[in-house]
Design a protein around this motif. Structure first.
Motif, PDB file in Angstrom:
ATOM      1  N   PHE A  26       0.902  -1.093  -0.368  1.00 19.51           N
ATOM      2  CA  PHE A  26      -0.084  -0.237   0.097  1.00 19.51           C
ATOM      3  C   PHE A  26       0.733   1.231   0.101  1.00 19.51           C
ATOM      4  CE2 PHE A  26      -2.519   2.925   2.480  1.00 19.51           C
ATOM      5  CZ  PHE A  26      -3.399   3.474   1.752  1.00 19.51           C
ATOM      6  N   LEU A  27       1.629   1.307   0.571  1.00 22.49           N
ATOM      7  CA  LEU A  27       3.030   2.043   0.307  1.00 22.49           C
ATOM      8  C   LEU A  27       3.535   2.737  -0.083  1.00 22.49           C
ATOM      9  CD1 LEU A  27       4.101   2.012   4.532  1.00 22.49           C
ATOM     10  CD2 LEU A  27       2.655   4.384   4.184  1.00 22.49           C
ATOM     11  N   TYR A  28       4.044   1.632  -1.067  1.00 24.83           N
ATOM     12  CA  TYR A  28       4.673   1.530  -2.329  1.00 24.83           C
ATOM     13  C   TYR A  28       3.598   1.872  -3.673  1.00 24.83           C
ATOM     14  CZ  TYR A  28       7.109   0.478  -6.637  1.00 24.83           C
ATOM     15  OH  TYR A  28       8.146   0.936  -7.878  1.00 24.83           O
ATOM     16  N   ALA A  29       2.235   1.628  -3.269  1.00 25.99           N
ATOM     17  CA  ALA A  29       1.180   1.999  -4.458  1.00 25.99           C
ATOM     18  C   ALA A  29       1.023   4.078  -4.059  1.00 25.99           C
ATOM     19  CB  ALA A  29       0.078   0.805  -4.273  1.00 25.99           C
ATOM     20  N   LEU A  30       0.877   4.116  -3.196  1.00 25.94           N
ATOM     21  CA  LEU A  30       1.221   5.283  -2.675  1.00 25.94           C
ATOM     22  C   LEU A  30       2.231   6.113  -2.772  1.00 25.94           C
ATOM     23  CD1 LEU A  30      -0.998   6.259   0.683  1.00 25.94           C
ATOM     24  CD2 LEU A  30      -1.848   6.311  -1.399  1.00 25.94           C
ATOM     25  N   LEU A  31       3.301   6.085  -3.119  1.00 26.30           N
ATOM     26  CA  LEU A  31       4.470   6.600  -3.137  1.00 26.30           C
ATOM     27  C   LEU A  31       5.188   6.628  -4.252  1.00 26.30           C
ATOM     28  CD1 LEU A  31       5.934   6.002   0.499  1.00 26.30           C
ATOM     29  CD2 LEU A  31       4.694   8.350  -0.599  1.00 26.30           C
ATOM     30  N   MET A  32       5.189   5.529  -5.104  1.00 25.55           N
ATOM     31  CA  MET A  32       5.221   5.039  -6.361  1.00 25.55           C
ATOM     32  C   MET A  32       5.509   6.191  -7.566  1.00 25.55           C
ATOM     33  SD  MET A  32       3.243   2.247  -8.428  1.00 25.55           S
ATOM     34  CE  MET A  32       1.622   2.862  -8.667  1.00 25.55           C
ATOM     35  N   TYR A  83      -7.401  -8.579   2.232  1.00 25.38           N
ATOM     36  CA  TYR A  83      -8.458  -8.384   1.392  1.00 25.38           C
ATOM     37  C   TYR A  83      -8.688  -6.678   1.115  1.00 25.38           C
ATOM     38  CZ  TYR A  83      -9.855 -12.979   1.932  1.00 25.38           C
ATOM     39  OH  TYR A  83      -9.693 -14.498   1.541  1.00 25.38           O
ATOM     40  N   SER A  84      -8.376  -5.546   2.407  1.00 27.71           N
ATOM     41  CA  SER A  84      -8.323  -5.181   1.477  1.00 27.71           C
ATOM     42  C   SER A  84      -7.213  -3.989   1.034  1.00 27.71           C
ATOM     43  CB  SER A  84      -8.574  -3.219   2.883  1.00 27.71           C
ATOM     44  OG  SER A  84      -9.904  -4.440   3.760  1.00 27.71           O
ATOM     45  N   LEU A  85      -6.008  -4.261   1.118  1.00 24.61           N
ATOM     46  CA  LEU A  85      -4.821  -3.724   0.246  1.00 24.61           C
ATOM     47  C   LEU A  85      -4.580  -4.316  -0.902  1.00 24.61           C
ATOM     48  CD1 LEU A  85      -3.693  -1.281   3.713  1.00 24.61           C
ATOM     49  CD2 LEU A  85      -5.407  -1.174   1.918  1.00 24.61           C
ATOM     50  N   ILE A  86      -3.998  -5.556  -0.034  1.00 26.73           N
ATOM     51  CA  ILE A  86      -3.412  -6.416  -1.265  1.00 26.73           C
ATOM     52  C   ILE A  86      -3.546  -6.161  -2.932  1.00 26.73           C
ATOM     53  CG2 ILE A  86      -1.925  -8.453  -1.764  1.00 26.73           C
ATOM     54  CD1 ILE A  86      -1.487  -9.018   1.602  1.00 26.73           C
ATOM     55  N   PRO A  87      -5.011  -6.641  -2.938  1.00 25.79           N
ATOM     56  CA  PRO A  87      -5.141  -6.681  -4.346  1.00 25.79           C
ATOM     57  C   PRO A  87      -5.736  -5.489  -4.732  1.00 25.79           C
ATOM     58  CG  PRO A  87      -6.834  -7.903  -2.578  1.00 25.79           C
ATOM     59  CD  PRO A  87      -6.162  -7.746  -2.291  1.00 25.79           C
ATOM     60  N   SER A  88      -5.789  -4.362  -4.417  1.00 29.29           N
ATOM     61  CA  SER A  88      -5.538  -3.460  -4.399  1.00 29.29           C
ATOM     62  C   SER A  88      -4.544  -2.303  -4.695  1.00 29.29           C
ATOM     63  CB  SER A  88      -7.103  -2.073  -3.654  1.00 29.29           C
ATOM     64  OG  SER A  88      -7.937  -2.964  -3.558  1.00 29.29           O
ATOM     65  N   SER A  89      -3.575  -3.089  -3.844  1.00 33.93           N
ATOM     66  CA  SER A  89      -2.307  -2.318  -4.667  1.00 33.93           C
ATOM     67  C   SER A  89      -1.498  -2.583  -5.779  1.00 33.93           C
ATOM     68  CB  SER A  89      -1.454  -2.500  -2.994  1.00 33.93           C
ATOM     69  OG  SER A  89      -2.001  -1.484  -2.333  1.00 33.93           O
ATOM     70  N   LEU A  90      -1.847  -4.681  -5.627  1.00 32.41           N
ATOM     71  CA  LEU A  90      -1.131  -4.841  -7.327  1.00 32.41           C
ATOM     72  C   LEU A  90      -2.004  -4.475  -7.957  1.00 32.41           C
ATOM     73  CD1 LEU A  90      -0.893  -8.499  -5.637  1.00 32.41           C
ATOM     74  CD2 LEU A  90       1.091  -6.744  -5.982  1.00 32.41           C
ATOM     75  N   SER A  91      -2.869  -4.030  -7.794  1.00 33.60           N
ATOM     76  CA  SER A  91      -3.832  -4.069  -9.136  1.00 33.60           C
ATOM     77  C   SER A  91      -2.997  -2.390  -9.866  1.00 33.60           C
ATOM     78  CB  SER A  91      -5.354  -3.592  -9.574  1.00 33.60           C
ATOM     79  OG  SER A  91      -6.087  -3.096  -8.598  1.00 33.60           O
ATOM     80  N   VAL A  92      -3.318  -1.254  -8.671  1.00 39.49           N
ATOM     81  CA  VAL A  92      -2.770   0.111  -9.020  1.00 39.49           C
ATOM     82  C   VAL A  92      -0.634   0.101  -9.451  1.00 39.49           C
ATOM     83  CG1 VAL A  92      -2.111   2.237  -7.905  1.00 39.49           C
ATOM     84  CG2 VAL A  92      -3.944   0.810  -7.609  1.00 39.49           C
ATOM     85  N   ILE A  93      -0.317  -0.783  -9.242  1.00 46.65           N
ATOM     86  CA  ILE A  93       1.053  -0.961  -9.842  1.00 46.65           C
ATOM     87  C   ILE A  93       1.303  -1.796 -10.568  1.00 46.65           C
ATOM     88  CG2 ILE A  93       3.215  -1.862  -8.716  1.00 46.65           C
ATOM     89  CD1 ILE A  93       2.619  -2.313  -6.087  1.00 46.65           C
ATOM     90  N   TYR A  94       0.329  -2.759 -11.273  1.00 48.07           N
ATOM     91  CA  TYR A  94       0.568  -3.570 -12.408  1.00 48.07           C
ATOM     92  C   TYR A  94      -0.137  -2.219 -13.565  1.00 48.07           C
ATOM     93  CZ  TYR A  94      -0.655  -6.031 -16.302  1.00 48.07           C
ATOM     94  OH  TYR A  94      -0.685  -6.927 -17.788  1.00 48.07           O
ATOM     95  N   LEU A  95      -0.970  -1.540 -13.806  1.00 49.98           N
ATOM     96  CA  LEU A  95      -2.129  -0.780 -14.085  1.00 49.98           C
ATOM     97  C   LEU A  95      -0.033   0.646 -14.299  1.00 49.98           C
ATOM     98  CD1 LEU A  95      -5.452  -0.253 -13.940  1.00 49.98           C
ATOM     99  CD2 LEU A  95      -3.622  -1.521 -15.505  1.00 49.98           C
ATOM    100  N   ASN A  96      -0.055   0.841 -13.417  1.00 53.83           N
ATOM    101  CA  ASN A  96       1.020   1.942 -13.684  1.00 53.83           C
ATOM    102  C   ASN A  96       2.120   1.931 -14.878  1.00 53.83           C
ATOM    103  OD1 ASN A  96       2.180   4.665 -12.737  1.00 53.83           O
ATOM    104  ND2 ASN A  96       3.805   3.601 -11.335  1.00 53.83           N
TER     105      ASN A  96
END
Length: 110
Positions: A26-32, A83-96
Protein backbone atom coordinates in the motif's frame (compact mmCIF):
# COMPACT_ATOMS: atom_id res chain seq x y z
CA UNK A 1 -10.15 -3.09 25.76
CA UNK A 2 -9.30 -6.77 26.08
CA UNK A 3 -12.20 -7.74 23.80
CA UNK A 4 -11.00 -5.32 21.10
CA UNK A 5 -7.52 -6.85 21.10
CA UNK A 6 -9.04 -10.34 21.10
CA UNK A 7 -11.25 -9.49 18.09
CA UNK A 8 -8.27 -8.12 16.14
CA UNK A 9 -6.68 -11.59 16.47
CA UNK A 10 -3.22 -10.11 17.06
CA UNK A 11 -2.00 -13.21 18.88
CA UNK A 12 -2.42 -15.55 15.90
CA UNK A 13 0.78 -17.20 14.79
CA UNK A 14 2.28 -15.76 11.59
CA UNK A 15 -0.05 -12.79 11.21
CA UNK A 16 2.91 -10.42 10.90
CA UNK A 17 3.50 -11.49 7.27
CA UNK A 18 0.14 -10.44 5.77
CA UNK A 19 0.16 -7.24 7.84
CA UNK A 20 3.68 -6.30 6.73
CA UNK A 21 3.08 -7.29 3.09
CA UNK A 22 -0.18 -5.35 2.82
CA UNK A 23 1.26 -2.22 4.40
CA UNK A 24 4.40 -2.33 2.25
CA UNK A 25 2.42 -2.76 -0.96
CA UNK A 26 0.00 0.00 0.00
CA UNK A 27 2.80 2.43 0.84
CA UNK A 28 4.59 1.61 -2.40
CA UNK A 29 1.37 2.12 -4.41
CA UNK A 30 0.90 5.52 -2.75
CA UNK A 31 4.48 6.72 -3.07
CA UNK A 32 5.52 5.30 -6.46
CA UNK A 33 5.99 7.78 -9.30
CA UNK A 34 2.76 7.82 -11.27
CA UNK A 35 3.73 7.14 -14.90
CA UNK A 36 0.77 5.49 -16.56
CA UNK A 37 -1.93 6.20 -13.98
CA UNK A 38 -3.18 9.38 -12.33
CA UNK A 39 -4.72 9.93 -8.92
CA UNK A 40 -8.24 9.69 -10.31
CA UNK A 41 -7.44 6.31 -11.89
CA UNK A 42 -5.74 5.28 -8.65
CA UNK A 43 -8.90 5.91 -6.60
CA UNK A 44 -11.24 4.27 -9.11
CA UNK A 45 -9.06 1.18 -9.52
CA UNK A 46 -8.44 0.89 -5.80
CA UNK A 47 -12.17 1.10 -5.05
CA UNK A 48 -13.36 -1.32 -7.72
CA UNK A 49 -10.72 -3.98 -7.05
CA UNK A 50 -11.24 -3.59 -3.30
CA UNK A 51 -14.98 -4.14 -3.75
CA UNK A 52 -14.43 -7.33 -5.76
CA UNK A 53 -11.89 -8.56 -3.20
CA UNK A 54 -14.44 -8.16 -0.42
CA UNK A 55 -17.06 -9.99 -2.49
CA UNK A 56 -14.56 -12.82 -2.99
CA UNK A 57 -13.87 -12.81 0.77
CA UNK A 58 -17.57 -13.03 1.50
CA UNK A 59 -18.08 -15.95 -0.86
CA UNK A 60 -14.86 -17.90 -0.21
CA UNK A 61 -14.24 -17.03 3.42
CA UNK A 62 -17.70 -16.81 4.92
CA UNK A 63 -20.10 -18.82 2.77
CA UNK A 64 -17.85 -21.64 1.51
CA UNK A 65 -15.40 -21.46 4.47
CA UNK A 66 -12.39 -22.13 2.23
CA UNK A 67 -9.97 -19.48 3.54
CA UNK A 68 -9.22 -18.70 7.19
CA UNK A 69 -6.31 -16.62 8.45
CA UNK A 70 -5.66 -16.91 12.17
CA UNK A 71 -8.62 -17.93 14.30
CA UNK A 72 -11.42 -19.41 12.14
CA UNK A 73 -14.27 -17.65 13.97
CA UNK A 74 -12.73 -14.16 13.86
CA UNK A 75 -11.96 -11.73 11.07
CA UNK A 76 -8.70 -10.37 12.41
CA UNK A 77 -6.56 -7.45 11.39
CA UNK A 78 -4.42 -9.60 9.10
CA UNK A 79 -7.40 -10.93 7.15
CA UNK A 80 -8.91 -7.44 6.93
CA UNK A 81 -5.68 -5.97 5.53
CA UNK A 82 -5.17 -8.90 3.13
CA UNK A 83 -8.51 -8.37 1.45
CA UNK A 84 -8.50 -4.57 1.68
CA UNK A 85 -5.02 -3.59 0.54
CA UNK A 86 -3.14 -6.35 -1.27
CA UNK A 87 -5.33 -6.89 -4.39
CA UNK A 88 -5.99 -3.17 -4.83
CA UNK A 89 -2.34 -2.20 -4.40
CA UNK A 90 -1.15 -4.88 -6.82
CA UNK A 91 -3.67 -3.78 -9.45
CA UNK A 92 -2.63 -0.13 -9.15
CA UNK A 93 1.06 -1.04 -9.39
CA UNK A 94 0.40 -3.25 -12.43
CA UNK A 95 -1.62 -0.57 -14.22
CA UNK A 96 1.01 2.05 -13.48
CA UNK A 97 3.76 0.10 -15.23
CA UNK A 98 1.61 -1.32 -18.07
CA UNK A 99 2.63 -0.14 -21.53
CA UNK A 100 1.85 -1.28 -25.03
CA UNK A 101 5.36 -2.70 -25.40
CA UNK A 102 5.32 -4.89 -22.28
CA UNK A 103 1.90 -6.50 -22.66
CA UNK A 104 1.71 -10.25 -22.89
CA UNK A 105 2.62 -11.56 -26.33
CA UNK A 106 -0.36 -12.89 -28.22
CA UNK A 107 0.34 -15.85 -30.46
CA UNK A 108 -1.47 -16.03 -33.75
CA UNK A 109 -2.19 -19.30 -35.40
CA UNK A 110 -1.15 -19.27 -39.03
Amino acid sequence: MNSIIKNLDLHAQGNWLPIALSLLLFLYALLMPKKGIGWRDFYITFGIIGYFAWIADSVLGKILNVVDYGTPNLTGLDEFLCYSLIPSSLSVIYLNYLKKTNKWILYKLN
